[in-house]
Motif scaffolding. Structure first.
Motif, PDB file in Angstrom:
ATOM      1  N   GLY A 196     -11.739  13.381  -4.472  1.00  0.00           N
ATOM      2  CA  GLY A 196     -12.439  12.147  -4.135  1.00  0.00           C
ATOM      3  C   GLY A 196     -11.661  11.165  -3.283  1.00  0.00           C
ATOM      4  O   GLY A 196     -12.000   9.971  -3.261  1.00  0.00           O
ATOM      5  N   PHE A 197     -10.640  11.614  -2.552  1.00  0.00           N
ATOM      6  CA  PHE A 197      -9.914  10.712  -1.666  1.00  0.00           C
ATOM      7  C   PHE A 197     -10.777  10.340  -0.462  1.00  0.00           C
ATOM      8  O   PHE A 197     -11.630  11.132  -0.028  1.00  0.00           O
ATOM      9  N   PRO A 198     -10.575   9.161   0.128  1.00  0.00           N
ATOM     10  CA  PRO A 198     -11.333   8.761   1.319  1.00  0.00           C
ATOM     11  C   PRO A 198     -11.150   9.752   2.464  1.00  0.00           C
ATOM     12  O   PRO A 198     -10.081  10.372   2.616  1.00  0.00           O
ATOM     13  N   ALA A 199     -12.177   9.881   3.291  1.00  0.00           N
ATOM     14  CA  ALA A 199     -12.173  10.877   4.364  1.00  0.00           C
ATOM     15  C   ALA A 199     -11.010  10.684   5.326  1.00  0.00           C
ATOM     16  O   ALA A 199     -10.442  11.664   5.835  1.00  0.00           O
ATOM     17  N   VAL A 200     -10.629   9.432   5.602  1.00  0.00           N
ATOM     18  CA  VAL A 200      -9.549   9.196   6.563  1.00  0.00           C
ATOM     19  C   VAL A 200      -8.235   9.790   6.063  1.00  0.00           C
ATOM     20  O   VAL A 200      -7.429  10.296   6.863  1.00  0.00           O
ATOM     21  N   TYR A 201      -8.011   9.784   4.750  1.00  0.00           N
ATOM     22  CA  TYR A 201      -6.789  10.363   4.191  1.00  0.00           C
ATOM     23  C   TYR A 201      -6.865  11.884   4.151  1.00  0.00           C
ATOM     24  O   TYR A 201      -5.854  12.566   4.321  1.00  0.00           O
ATOM     25  N   VAL A 202      -8.059  12.394   3.902  1.00  0.00           N
ATOM     26  CA  VAL A 202      -8.253  13.853   3.938  1.00  0.00           C
ATOM     27  C   VAL A 202      -7.936  14.379   5.338  1.00  0.00           C
ATOM     28  O   VAL A 202      -7.226  15.381   5.509  1.00  0.00           O
ATOM     29  N   GLU A 203      -8.453  13.707   6.375  1.00  0.00           N
ATOM     30  CA  GLU A 203      -8.184  14.127   7.751  1.00  0.00           C
ATOM     31  C   GLU A 203      -6.707  14.012   8.081  1.00  0.00           C
ATOM     32  O   GLU A 203      -6.131  14.874   8.758  1.00  0.00           O
ATOM     33  N   ALA A 204      -6.069  12.946   7.620  1.00  0.00           N
ATOM     34  CA  ALA A 204      -4.639  12.778   7.878  1.00  0.00           C
ATOM     35  C   ALA A 204      -3.843  13.927   7.282  1.00  0.00           C
ATOM     36  O   ALA A 204      -2.896  14.434   7.903  1.00  0.00           O
ATOM     37  N   ALA A 205      -4.223  14.364   6.077  1.00  0.00           N
ATOM     38  CA  ALA A 205      -3.522  15.483   5.451  1.00  0.00           C
ATOM     39  C   ALA A 205      -3.736  16.783   6.233  1.00  0.00           C
ATOM     40  O   ALA A 205      -2.808  17.581   6.404  1.00  0.00           O
ATOM     41  N   PHE A 206      -4.957  17.013   6.716  1.00  0.00           N
ATOM     42  CA  PHE A 206      -5.258  18.219   7.499  1.00  0.00           C
ATOM     43  C   PHE A 206      -4.361  18.313   8.736  1.00  0.00           C
ATOM     44  O   PHE A 206      -3.899  19.390   9.101  1.00  0.00           O
ATOM     45  N   PHE A 207      -4.118  17.169   9.392  1.00  0.00           N
ATOM     46  CA  PHE A 207      -3.472  17.188  10.709  1.00  0.00           C
ATOM     47  C   PHE A 207      -2.020  16.713  10.680  1.00  0.00           C
ATOM     48  O   PHE A 207      -1.429  16.519  11.730  1.00  0.00           O
ATOM     49  N   GLN A 208      -1.418  16.545   9.505  1.00  0.00           N
ATOM     50  CA  GLN A 208      -0.089  15.941   9.446  1.00  0.00           C
ATOM     51  C   GLN A 208       0.979  16.746  10.179  1.00  0.00           C
ATOM     52  O   GLN A 208       1.963  16.182  10.658  1.00  0.00           O
ATOM     53  N   SER A 209       0.822  18.045  10.290  1.00  0.00           N
ATOM     54  CA  SER A 209       1.817  18.850  11.008  1.00  0.00           C
ATOM     55  C   SER A 209       1.428  19.100  12.455  1.00  0.00           C
ATOM     56  O   SER A 209       2.258  19.557  13.249  1.00  0.00           O
TER      57      SER A 209
END
Length: 635
Positions: A196-209
């Motif tokens: 249930g994390f906000p979408a902006v944090y989910v996207e940040a995790a996807f693209f962090q590398s």
């Protein structure tokens, strides 16, 4: 497709998963009828978790907030959703699943906690997210790495065994994709979405590398956060004692920092703050990896002798407190680099009037070694946004060093003090001075705003108590002021009179000539009242064509004389726009305090009865309330 692979991963049943109290907390948070008291009761039922939650809450809110000392306070400040995420992180950190051979759990969670602290520092500079939210995101940013190791222990152990030293993240992600069809960043993003994390944090995790693959000018908020996660993790890894010195890793970190507009000195300052804070925060971990004493991101060759300090900062106020015959040469050169420097003895500094102006205090351990417990608190080096205190000292026992940092010290350097050692601390002192100046500016603006707010509130109160047409006081004001005057009259045994006035035939003026003429008549009456009232009299328009005059310390005869003057003056005025030459007429009722009039309300009612008598006896007259004996008309 990716969802199917994630389902298969979850079906292994070996993912790190929150259990126990988290499930109850999640149920309560998702239920609409849950109160803060309900949630606090569940959390407080586990004293160990409550203590860790308060500690983690303090970490998450450590930037400029007051300490949070109770679970209800934490819920109030952070809200249900953020408390749920913090409990999630805590339960994952304390999970006791079967361990994967070769997986360094101590390093993993140490790096994760340092990453959380690092990105929290970065958002203070760059913005993009609240400090408490970015803290939890940084803490769980590599949960996908642990998840793959837990779900596929043998395969992941083989990957770790085959990995180059130091481990290359791109190589590791390629191996994960080849063997598991998902890499750790994808798993992290999917888990955060699942929790249930906000979408902006989910996207940040996807693209962090992979965030660096997108040109800088096109970064949305999620990619800026992804860059901060990557930079925070790189800095956290540099803090680990086991991390090998590698120029390539340092250069990669500095490129990431430059992409975000952060210089080397700032990164070294952040690293130093992490190392200093670590003894306080490592208690959240069951086991922790050892850290370096200092992170140096630049090689010695990067700083030319004699110019490194001068290039770092200018206009700092620096003082040495210690043996005046042992002042480090690097400090003596500060005055030539645009800074101010004062070499002082310990007693000289403590009695020096200019000590509050110091930005960086360098303290000589040899001068205070025997009396440090008594002397150190007097330096006040850790007061809020006070001077930065650097201790020059040899290796000290851990208990002494811990006490030093708790008492006053911000950082420690081994002697001798050199340009290279001093420069990060100059930057840290400059940052603190900038924060202090910013805070002073905020206080100044706050004081100005508070002064303006007082004036605005005063103006608003005046407006709320004033009739906009006549500028006299209104009915709301009458209630408060009449009560005050009544109390004063009772206390001092004085007479209080009121005049209740009503224009005769005012409705006819409005109907025949319009409201514009009616308003003009009301303003004429207000002006007449002001012309004949005394300084102590209070003039009010209480509604429509009805006015009230409160007359403190006024006898019945005095009130009657004033009323008659007002009535006569109004007769000489003409109705604007009227063809008739007749003047305006007024009916007035008078009452004073006395035996039958024993309250402010009774006084108004008595004046109203007298006014009614004036109207019923032909208008254009003054009547005085005299209890059961009737009134006296003056026509």
């Amino acid at each position: 497709m990716i969802d199917d692979r994630f389902k298969a991963l979850k079906n292994t049943g070996r993912l790190p998963s929150p259990r126990g109290i988290y499930l109850e907390v999640a149920r309560l948070v998702d239920a609409e009828e849950t109160s803060s008291l309900d949630l606090a009761r569940v959390l407080q039922a586990d004293p160990a978790l409550s203590a860790r939650l308060l500690k983690m809450t303090s970490m998450a809110m450590r930037a400029g907030r007051r300490p949070i000392v109770s679970i209800p306070d934490a819920i109030l400040v952070l809200g249900f959703a953020q408390i749920k995420r913090l409990v999630l992180a805590l339960t994952l950190m304390q999970a006791s699943e079967q361990r994967v051979p070769g997986f360094d759990y101590a390093s993993f969670w140490t790096t994760s906690l340092l990453t959380a602290l690092a990105v929290q520092e970065l958002v203070q500079i760059l913005g993009q997210a609240p400090a408490d939210e970015i803290f939890v995101l940084g803490l769980l940013a590599r949960i996908g790495h642990l998840s793959l190791a837990s779900a596929y222990p043998e395969e992941f152990a083989q990957i770790l065994q085959d990995a180059p030293t130091p481990v290359d993240e791109l190589w590791l992600k390629a191996q994960e994709l080849e063997r598991f069809a998902l890499d750790e960043d994808e798993v992290t993003g999917l888990l955060l979405e699942d929790w249930g994390f906000p979408a902006v944090y989910v996207e940040a995790a996807f693209f962090q590398s992979n965030a660096k693959a997108v040109p800088r000018g096109e970064w949305p908020r999620s990619l800026r956060i992804a860059h901060m996660l990557s930079l925070g993790r790189s800095l956290a890894q540099q803090c680990l004692l086991q991390t090998q010195d590698d120029d390539g890793q340092r250069e990669h970190l500095l490129r990431e920092a430059a992409n975000l507009g952060i210089d080397v000195a700032t990164m070294e300052t952040i690293a130093q703050s992490l190392l200093m804070a670590w003894p306080e925060w490592r208690g959240l971990l069951g086991e922790a990896a050892p850290l370096r004493r200092q992170v140096q991101l630049r090689q010695a060759a990067d700083t030319e002798p004699g110019c490194g300090v001068g290039d770092a900062v200018h206009s700092l106020h620096v003082a040495w407190a210690g043996r005046v015959d042992a002042v480090p040469e690097v400090l003596l050169s500060l005055g030539k680099q645009g800074n101010a420097f004062w070499p002082l003895s310990i007693e000289g500094f403590l009695h020096w009037p200019g000590r509050d102006q110091v930005d960086l205090l360098v303290l000589d351990w040899d001068a205070i070694a025997e009396l440090w417990e008594r002397l150190l608190p007097r330096f006040n080096g850790r007061r809020e946004l006070g001077p930065y205190l650097l201790l020059v000292a040899p290796e000290l026992p851990p208990e002494v060093e811990s006490r030093l940092f708790e008492t006053a010290v911000d950082a420690r350097e081994l002697p001798p003090l050199t340009d290279q050692k001093l420069t990060p601390h100059l930057h840290a002192a400059a940052r603190r001075r900038a924060l202090r100046q910013e805070q002073a500016g905020r206080w100044q603006r706050l004081r100005q705003f508070a002064g303006t707010l007082v004036e605005v509130n005063r103006d608003l109160r005046q407006a709320a108590l004033t009739d906009p047409l006549t500028a006299l006081r209104n009915r709301r004001y009458v209630t408060e002021r009449l009560a005050q005057e009544w109390a004063a009259a009772q206390r001092h045994g004085k007479t209080l009179a009121v005049l209740l006035l009503d224009l005769d035939n005012f409705k006819q003026i409005n109907d025949e000539l319009g409201h514009h003429s009616g308003d003009a008549v009301l303003r004429q009456l207000a002006a007449t009242l002001q012309a004949h009232a005394r300084m102590q009299d209070v003039l009010c328009r209480v509604g429509g064509d009805e006015f009230l005059v409160i007359c403190p310390e006024t006898t019945l005869d005095g009130a009657r004389t004033m009323a008659e003057r007002i009535r006569q003056a109004l007769l000489e005025l003409r109705v604007p726009g009227a063809e008739s030459a007749d003047g305006l007429s007024l009916s007035i009722g008078i009452a004073t305090n006395g035996a039958e009039v024993d309250s402010p309300e009774a006084l108004l009612q008595a004046a109203d009865r007298a006014l009614y008598r004036a109207k019923s006896h032909g208008r254009n007259r003054v009547e005085v309330y005299q209890g059961g004996t009737g009134g006296v008309g003056l026509g």
